[in-house]
Design a protein around this motif. Structure first.
Motif, mmCIF file in Angstrom:
data_model
loop_
_atom_site.group_PDB
_atom_site.id
_atom_site.type_symbol
_atom_site.label_atom_id
_atom_site.label_comp_id
_atom_site.label_asym_id
_atom_site.label_seq_id
_atom_site.Cartn_x
_atom_site.Cartn_y
_atom_site.Cartn_z
ATOM 1 N N LEU A 513 1.926 -2.475 10.028
ATOM 2 C CA LEU A 513 2.693 -3.255 9.314
ATOM 3 C C LEU A 513 4.142 -2.847 8.842
ATOM 4 C CD1 LEU A 513 -0.281 -3.808 6.594
ATOM 5 C CD2 LEU A 513 0.614 -5.566 8.363
ATOM 6 N N SER A 514 5.129 -3.682 9.184
ATOM 7 C CA SER A 514 6.374 -3.318 8.873
ATOM 8 C C SER A 514 6.638 -3.319 7.218
ATOM 9 C CB SER A 514 7.409 -4.369 9.060
ATOM 10 O OG SER A 514 7.165 -5.536 8.656
ATOM 11 N N ALA A 515 7.607 -2.807 6.790
ATOM 12 C CA ALA A 515 8.009 -2.793 5.174
ATOM 13 C C ALA A 515 7.997 -4.209 4.839
ATOM 14 C CB ALA A 515 9.243 -2.193 4.824
ATOM 15 N N LEU A 516 8.623 -5.295 5.457
ATOM 16 C CA LEU A 516 8.429 -6.542 5.207
ATOM 17 C C LEU A 516 7.059 -7.178 4.948
ATOM 18 C CD1 LEU A 516 10.174 -9.178 4.372
ATOM 19 C CD2 LEU A 516 10.252 -9.755 6.893
ATOM 20 N N GLU A 517 6.260 -6.873 5.890
ATOM 21 C CA GLU A 517 4.884 -7.373 5.754
ATOM 22 C C GLU A 517 4.139 -6.811 4.538
ATOM 23 O OE1 GLU A 517 4.336 -8.297 10.604
ATOM 24 O OE2 GLU A 517 4.067 -6.404 9.916
ATOM 25 N N ARG A 518 4.461 -5.224 4.457
ATOM 26 C CA ARG A 518 3.734 -4.750 3.327
ATOM 27 C C ARG A 518 4.041 -5.571 2.309
ATOM 28 N NH1 ARG A 518 5.171 0.119 6.131
ATOM 29 N NH2 ARG A 518 3.193 1.132 7.114
ATOM 30 N N GLY A 519 5.137 -5.699 1.818
ATOM 31 C CA GLY A 519 5.793 -6.367 0.750
ATOM 32 C C GLY A 519 5.118 -7.788 0.529
ATOM 33 N N LEU A 643 9.789 -13.599 -19.910
ATOM 34 C CA LEU A 643 10.496 -12.450 -19.026
ATOM 35 C C LEU A 643 10.325 -12.836 -17.529
ATOM 36 C CD1 LEU A 643 9.097 -9.408 -20.766
ATOM 37 C CD2 LEU A 643 11.422 -10.487 -21.014
ATOM 38 N N LEU A 644 11.458 -12.691 -16.747
ATOM 39 C CA LEU A 644 11.263 -12.888 -15.313
ATOM 40 C C LEU A 644 10.944 -11.668 -14.604
ATOM 41 C CD1 LEU A 644 14.300 -15.378 -14.891
ATOM 42 C CD2 LEU A 644 11.928 -15.912 -14.995
ATOM 43 N N ILE A 645 10.001 -11.523 -13.720
ATOM 44 C CA ILE A 645 9.586 -10.304 -13.259
ATOM 45 C C ILE A 645 9.697 -10.702 -11.476
ATOM 46 C CG2 ILE A 645 7.736 -8.778 -12.621
ATOM 47 C CD1 ILE A 645 6.466 -9.243 -15.427
ATOM 48 N N ASP A 646 10.209 -9.736 -10.889
ATOM 49 C CA ASP A 646 10.625 -9.834 -9.474
ATOM 50 C C ASP A 646 9.770 -8.275 -8.848
ATOM 51 O OD1 ASP A 646 11.523 -10.904 -6.887
ATOM 52 O OD2 ASP A 646 13.069 -9.288 -6.812
ATOM 53 N N TYR A 647 8.897 -8.484 -8.151
ATOM 54 C CA TYR A 647 8.170 -7.374 -7.589
ATOM 55 C C TYR A 647 9.017 -6.965 -6.373
ATOM 56 C CZ TYR A 647 4.048 -9.641 -9.509
ATOM 57 O OH TYR A 647 3.066 -10.300 -10.325
ATOM 58 N N LYS A 648 9.267 -5.430 -6.442
ATOM 59 C CA LYS A 648 9.747 -4.545 -5.520
ATOM 60 C C LYS A 648 9.047 -3.333 -4.969
ATOM 61 C CE LYS A 648 13.646 -7.245 -5.293
ATOM 62 N NZ LYS A 648 14.082 -8.135 -4.151
ATOM 63 N N THR A 649 8.926 -3.175 -3.624
ATOM 64 C CA THR A 649 8.267 -2.083 -3.067
ATOM 65 C C THR A 649 9.138 -0.856 -2.820
ATOM 66 O OG1 THR A 649 8.156 -3.106 -0.806
ATOM 67 C CG2 THR A 649 6.179 -3.169 -2.313
ATOM 68 N N ILE A 687 6.798 -1.237 -7.340
ATOM 69 C CA ILE A 687 5.534 -0.635 -7.069
ATOM 70 C C ILE A 687 6.012 0.264 -6.001
ATOM 71 C CG2 ILE A 687 3.224 -1.249 -6.663
ATOM 72 C CD1 ILE A 687 3.786 -4.058 -7.625
ATOM 73 N N ARG A 688 6.004 1.662 -6.125
ATOM 74 C CA ARG A 688 6.521 2.488 -5.220
ATOM 75 C C ARG A 688 5.766 3.673 -5.511
ATOM 76 N NH1 ARG A 688 10.773 3.086 -1.673
ATOM 77 N NH2 ARG A 688 11.821 5.079 -1.503
ATOM 78 N N ALA A 689 4.990 4.577 -4.608
ATOM 79 C CA ALA A 689 4.525 5.689 -4.713
ATOM 80 C C ALA A 689 5.345 6.845 -5.448
ATOM 81 C CB ALA A 689 4.174 6.443 -3.237
#
Length: 781
Positions: A513-519, A643-649, A687-689
């Motif tokens: 999976l690419s980073a885009l697909e994982r996200g 609150l507006l929330i935007d998910y980012k990996t 959401i990042r290790a």
């Protein structure tokens, strides 16, 4: 031990030769010596030796036998030219050196088309590809047009190349390999666009479109089998031929059974014919000769049947590929006025003008490793190449002197720098130029010959310059999502290319999976987790639901349910591939770990209810610019605010919202123009290790976000307020107005760093227009 093993192997080899009455090439001189001494070989009275920079001990033994029999041997000496002009040049780099050489060659031919020009290099094969590109650009620019008829170039290389690398043969081998194994996408792209599997010129465009679509197919592997290609490709002449090719394979039986080499050669020709090889183009002289050599190669492989063995198609193909890699293909010379050859291959030749490239201390004298299977003392005694520095230096010195006498006009050159650092002139140049010879810079050399500098494409060349107001964006047309302003901020040309020119980057498949697909999968899982449509046992709608799941020790079960649910279509798609299924299962475990960590972070917040997920925002306009926006998540708080929330990996920061050209304008855009009522904060959900956390701004952080925040927290120190909104509104409106009026200047916000991630480098060509782009600054960025 290696030398002893080699001795035993050589002894066994000699015994096999004696048993079969064979003669090894290494025994030839000894056999000739014996024949001369016994009188069974008639020898001439005089022999002229041409092209020997040095002789081997065996050759010396044979020559001594000839002299003992009364033969006179004489070395051919190159006649010393009168008024020899010798010049030493220093170039900025290897590319500048090749350009200067090609321009000098062109100047020579313009003055006298009958001149015979030599271009010598210590290692021709190393620079062959770059030299051919530059020499074509300077000496035969018409040949750069890929749809133009093939023309004879005014230069040629003396050394051949492996037959497997000749384009028409490479296409044949790739097509045959594709019948039994998947090919990497770059090889498939080359094959489809090579013209060797096309019936007519117009088909190349359709194949290019097929290749583009194949890269967006959604495969988890950068390799594609022929069967998958046929299933996924749209209807076309090539797809029909490929389908017939698969039918031919099926008709002839499985390719896994063993057959003779002759049978496989016959089938290979049928498979290639079915695929359309060698294409529609009339072959030029080189391709015609390569096709003839290909047929000879098949005959050679068929002769392996003498042993009476049968092989699989895979074994046959491996033998064919290996032999094609071993065979050196050298087209017949067309007596081009410019001969490009190696230093040792030039022995015995003379020219009207000569250029010796690469005369730096790293390439001349040449260096190499000793033979690994022979004792070092024996190699030094026989003066084998690379047995000692003295041997290599002596040969290079002899060659340098010989080259210096082989033309009336001679240019020696070297580059100032290479990728490893600074270079110096070869110390052997002092033997022919004298000590203290000062090199001339290539730009001074061009001035003397009235030659222009190598042309670098300019953004202004061949460009129709129009006032931006003449190409406004239609006000009733939706421009797209938030990315349009992100692109406009990064570089106006990016937005222009993506929206007005409808350009799309060529996708590149990665292993897994690419980073885009994982996200994207992460977004889908989180949407499912907070959805009211989820079965009640696995549904989370608010903070209380999350805390209850943690207390009941059910969070793992709930997350696992949603992850499996989202991954199921991928698992079904790759059900026949054990490797892919195992990989996807490991990705699910990895996501479970990430999301569990994230949910514990969510559980520390003040009370909230997830009001919307992947919510399409209505009637969004930034001034006259209409947009389609979709918010990842909108949370309702106990005081009625949102609150507006935007998910980012990936890694994010609130600094991405600052300035007239913000890096991440998405959340400010939602807050100001998204028509969401009573917004009191914006949050990145990172959401990042190892770095999982909320990052953003909230109006009253302790009351509306987390009560445990300290006074030093950025949430407390820099609250979300009207002044912040006003700054964002000005910058967003400014970007929208720029796009609307057609602002398309090539103006990367962060220079080479912005260009590094731009999907359109080939369209704007800033790397060629700006020589410094991609240099140290890019490396440091």
């Amino acid at each position: 031990p290696d030398a002893e093993h080699f001795r035993r192997w050589a002894s066994a080899f000699d015994q096999i030769c004696r048993d079969n009455k064979w003669i090894s090439r290494s025994d030839l001189e000894d056999r000739l010596c014996a024949a001369v001494r016994s009188g069974t070989l008639a020898v001439p009275a005089n022999i002229l030796l041409v092209g020997f920079d040095r002789t081997t001990p065996l050759q010396e033994r044979f020559l001594e036998a000839l002299r003992s029999s009364g033969t006179t041997t004489e070395d051919a000496e190159i006649e010393q030219k009168e008024r020899v002009e010798r010049l030493l040049l220093i170039a900025d780099d290897a590319r500048d050196e090749l350009f200067a050489c090609a321009q000098w060659c062109r100047k020579q031919l313009e003055e006298n088309p009958a001149k015979r020009i030599g271009v010598i290099a210590p290692d021709v094969n190393h620079l062959r590809a770059e030299a051919e590109r530059i020499f074509r650009e300077v000496l035969a620019p018409q040949s750069l047009d890929i749809i133009a008829e093939a023309t004879i170039a005014p230069f040629e290389f003396s050394l051949g190349v492996p037959l497997a690398t000749v384009p028409v043969v490479r296409a044949a081998l790739s097509m045959l390999r594709w019948t039994i194994a998947p090919l990497p996408e770059e090889i498939i792209t080359w094959l489809l666009l090579s013209g060797f599997v096309c019936d007519q010129p117009s088909e190349i465009l359709s194949l290019a479109q097929m290749d583009f679509e194949l890269r967006d197919f959604g495969s988890l592997s950068p390799e594609t089998s022929l069967e998958v290609f046929v299933r996924s490709a749209k209807s076309s002449a090539f797809k029909e031929r490929t389908r017939r090719l698969l039918q031919t394979i099926e008709k002839k039986g499985t390719l896994k059974e063993n057959k003779s080499y002759m049978d496989w050669c016959d089938l290979a020709e049928q498979l290639l014919h079915a695929s359309g090889w060698p294409g529609y183009r009339k072959p030029d002289s080189v391709q015609f000769q390569a096709q003839i050599r290909w047929q000879t190669l098949l005959d050679e492989i068929a002769s392996l049947d003498f042993a009476g063995h049968t092989v699989s198609f895979g074994g046959f193909l491996r033998a064919l590929e290996q032999r094609a890699s071993e065979v050196i293909f050298t087209p017949e010379s067309h007596n081009a006025p410019i001969q490009i050859l190696g230093a040792f291959e030039s022995s015995g030749q003379t020219f009207d003008a000569l250029w010796f490239l690469g005369m730096d201390d790293s390439q001349w004298p040449p260096s190499g490793r000793r033979h690994p299977l022979l004792p070092g003392s024996l190699q030094r005694k026989a003066q084998l190449p690379h047995s000692s520095t003295a041997v290599d230096t002596q040969l290079a010195l002899i060659t340098t002197h010989r080259v210096a006498r082989s033309a009336q006009e001679i240019v020696f050159s070297y580059a100032r720098l290479n990728k490893e650092g600074e270079l110096r002139a070869s110390p052997l140049l002092a033997a022919v130029l004298g000590a203290g010879h000062v090199p001339l810079a290539t730009h001074k050399f061009r001035e003397q010959l009235q030659i222009s500098e190598p042309a670098r494409p300019s953004l202004a060349l061949d460009t129709l310059v129009m006032p931006s107001e003449t190409v406004p964006w239609p006000q009733d047309r939706v421009a797209g999502g938030a990315n349009i302003l992100k692109e406009q901020a990064a570089c106006p040309f990016q937005a222009f290319a993506a929206r007005r020119l409808a350009a799309r980057p060529l996708n590149r498949t990665e292993w897994g999976l690419s980073a885009l697909e994982r996200g994207s999968l992460m977004h889908s899982v989180l949407e499912s987790i907070w959805s009211p449509d989820t079965p009640e046992a696995f549904r989370l709608l608010a903070l209380d639901d999350l805390k209850n799941a943690i207390v009941a020790n059910r969070l793992d079960e709930i997350l696992g349910f949603h992850i499996r649910r989202i991954f199921e279509p991928w698992m079904q798609k790759h059900s026949a591939d054990p490797w892919m299924r195992a990989y996807l299962e490991s990705e699910q475990k990895r996501m479970l770990v990430r999301l569990y960590e994230w949910m514990l972070c969510e559980a520390q917040r003040n009370p909230f209810t997830v009001e919307a997920r992947e919510e399409k925002l209505k009637d969004v306009s930034v001034g006259s610019l209409k947009l389609n926006l979709r918010a990842d998540r909108i949370d309702a708080l106990s005081d009625g605010s949102h609150l507006l929330i935007d998910y980012k990996t990936g890694k994010v920061s609130t600094t991405d919202w600052q300035g007239e050209r913000p890096n991440e304008p998405q959340l400010p855009l939602y807050a100001i123009y998204g028509n969401v009522e009573n917004v009191n904060g914006l949050l990145f959900a990172q959401i990042r290790a190892g770095e999982t956390d909320f990052i953003g701004r909230v109006a009253s952080a302790k009351e509306q976000f987390r009560s445990d925040l300290t006074a030093s927290s950025p949430f407390v120190n820099e609250p979300y307020d009207n002044s912040m909104r006003d700054r964002w509104q000005r910058s967003l409106r400014g970007l929208a107005e720029e796009f609307l009026r057609g602002e398309a200047s090539v103006d990367p916000k962060e220079g080479p760093k912005t260009c590094q991630f731009c999907p359109f480098p080939g369209l704007c060509r800033i790397a060629e227009a700006e020589p410094t782009a991609g240099g140290d600054e890019a490396d440091n960025g």
